[in-house]
Design a protein around this motif. Structure first.
Motif, short mmCIF file in Angstrom:
data_model
loop_
_atom_site.label_atom_id
_atom_site.label_comp_id
_atom_site.label_asym_id
_atom_site.label_seq_id
_atom_site.Cartn_x
_atom_site.Cartn_y
_atom_site.Cartn_z
N TRP A 1 0.82 -1.20 0.00
CA TRP A 1 0.00 0.00 0.00
C TRP A 1 0.86 1.25 0.00
CZ3 TRP A 1 -3.14 -2.01 4.76
CH2 TRP A 1 -4.05 -2.99 4.33
N THR A 2 0.30 2.34 -0.52
CA THR A 2 0.95 3.64 -0.40
C THR A 2 0.75 4.14 1.03
OG1 THR A 2 -1.02 4.91 -0.96
CG2 THR A 2 0.41 4.20 -2.82
N VAL A 3 1.48 5.17 1.39
CA VAL A 3 1.33 5.77 2.71
C VAL A 3 -0.12 6.23 2.91
CG1 VAL A 3 2.04 7.72 4.16
CG2 VAL A 3 3.75 6.44 2.86
N LYS A 4 -0.70 6.81 1.87
CA LYS A 4 -2.08 7.27 1.94
C LYS A 4 -3.03 6.09 2.17
CE LYS A 4 -3.18 10.71 -0.89
NZ LYS A 4 -3.67 11.42 -2.11
N GLU A 5 -2.76 4.98 1.52
CA GLU A 5 -3.60 3.79 1.71
C GLU A 5 -3.45 3.20 3.11
OE1 GLU A 5 -3.95 2.17 -2.88
OE2 GLU A 5 -2.14 1.71 -1.72
N VAL A 6 -2.26 3.29 3.68
CA VAL A 6 -2.06 2.83 5.06
C VAL A 6 -2.92 3.67 6.00
CG1 VAL A 6 -0.41 2.56 6.96
CG2 VAL A 6 0.24 1.88 4.64
N LEU A 7 -2.93 4.96 5.80
CA LEU A 7 -3.78 5.83 6.63
C LEU A 7 -5.25 5.44 6.47
CD1 LEU A 7 -4.29 8.20 8.52
CD2 LEU A 7 -4.15 9.73 6.53
N GLY A 8 -5.67 5.21 5.25
CA GLY A 8 -7.05 4.78 5.03
C GLY A 8 -7.36 3.46 5.72
N HIS A 9 -6.42 2.54 5.69
CA HIS A 9 -6.60 1.25 6.37
C HIS A 9 -6.72 1.45 7.88
CE1 HIS A 9 -5.97 -2.84 7.71
NE2 HIS A 9 -4.86 -2.46 8.33
N ILE A 10 -5.94 2.34 8.44
CA ILE A 10 -6.03 2.64 9.88
C ILE A 10 -7.43 3.16 10.19
CG2 ILE A 10 -5.21 4.22 11.69
CD1 ILE A 10 -2.38 3.94 10.40
N ILE A 11 -7.93 4.04 9.36
CA ILE A 11 -9.27 4.60 9.55
C ILE A 11 -10.33 3.51 9.48
CG2 ILE A 11 -11.04 6.12 8.56
CD1 ILE A 11 -8.64 7.89 7.53
N ASP A 12 -10.29 2.71 8.42
CA ASP A 12 -11.27 1.63 8.26
C ASP A 12 -11.25 0.67 9.44
OD1 ASP A 12 -12.11 2.52 5.75
OD2 ASP A 12 -11.00 0.98 4.63
N THR A 13 -10.07 0.28 9.85
CA THR A 13 -9.95 -0.71 10.92
C THR A 13 -10.46 -0.15 12.24
OG1 THR A 13 -8.11 -1.77 9.79
CG2 THR A 13 -8.36 -2.24 12.15
N GLU A 14 -10.15 1.10 12.54
CA GLU A 14 -10.66 1.69 13.78
C GLU A 14 -12.18 1.74 13.76
OE1 GLU A 14 -10.35 5.64 16.61
OE2 GLU A 14 -8.61 4.99 15.45
N ARG A 15 -12.74 2.11 12.64
CA ARG A 15 -14.20 2.18 12.52
C ARG A 15 -14.82 0.80 12.74
NH1 ARG A 15 -14.86 5.46 7.91
NH2 ARG A 15 -15.47 7.25 9.12
N ILE A 16 -14.25 -0.23 12.16
CA ILE A 16 -14.77 -1.59 12.30
C ILE A 16 -14.60 -2.10 13.72
CG2 ILE A 16 -14.40 -4.00 11.59
CD1 ILE A 16 -13.78 -2.77 8.74
N MET A 17 -13.43 -1.90 14.31
CA MET A 17 -13.19 -2.37 15.67
C MET A 17 -14.08 -1.63 16.67
SD MET A 17 -11.19 -4.85 15.34
CE MET A 17 -10.33 -5.47 13.91
N SER A 18 -14.31 -0.36 16.43
CA SER A 18 -15.18 0.42 17.29
C SER A 18 -16.62 -0.10 17.21
CB SER A 18 -15.11 1.90 16.88
OG SER A 18 -15.89 2.69 17.72
#
Length: 171
Positions: free
Chosen positions: A58-75
């Motif tokens: 992933w690009t750096v931008k995609e890593v940030l998006g993955h962090i966002i997605d995962t936090e939303r799902i875990m929450s």
């Protein structure tokens, strides 16, 4: 203060994330982590944010998006489990999520605004969880885990990816 989950509250798969969280008050850790993450990303150039260390990564931008997605799902999982919902929760394919999110087409400013909104939502949610709900357990993607484990996974998952960004992406 939210207490670190016992080892019996999660499967081996999640140990890598729980172990990434330092000792201390988790809410404070999450607040500090958010400030550090925004600071790390905010100063990046377009070239840096589009960097990938290998063609299939992933690009750096995609890593940030993955962090966002995962936090939303875990929450969301945390909410369901804390409220006593015993319905088994589905897993998700992070590669499909990243591929379908088109993060490369979004601005870093927009992604950081979304990151901040998700983190503030998570913090508000965590502040409202009743003490007795933290040890409630449920099943997500075939794994038994507690509500408090999910809170630690949120922090640990982000710490894990920020470490990778520093080590492999030279941020």
């Amino acid at each position: 203060m939210l207490i670190r989950p016992n080892r019996e509250e999660y499967q081996d798969y999640f140990a890598i994330y729980v172990s990434q969280v330092p000792e201390g008050d988790l809410l404070t850790i999450l607040e500090q982590q958010a400030a550090q993450t925004v600071e790390m990303f905010a100063g990046l150039t377009g070239e840096q944010i589009d960097y990938r260390y290998a063609p299939d990564k992933w690009t750096v931008k995609e890593v940030l998006g993955h962090i966002i997605d995962t936090e939303r799902i875990m929450s969301y999982r945390l909410l369901r489990i804390a409220r006593g919902d015993q319905t088994e929760l589905a897993g998700f394919d992070e590669n499909t999520y990243v591929a379908e999110a088109f993060y490369q087409e979004r601005s870093l400013t927009d992604l950081l605004a979304e990151y901040n909104a998700v983190r503030q939502s998570t913090l508000a949610q965590l502040r409202g969880i009743a003490a007795e709900a933290w040890t409630r357990t449920g099943t997500a993607n075939g794994n038994k885990l507690s509500a408090r484990t999910l809170a630690y996974i949120i922090a640990g998952h982000e710490a894990h990816h920020c470490r990778i960004l520093r080590e492999r992406y030279s941020l």
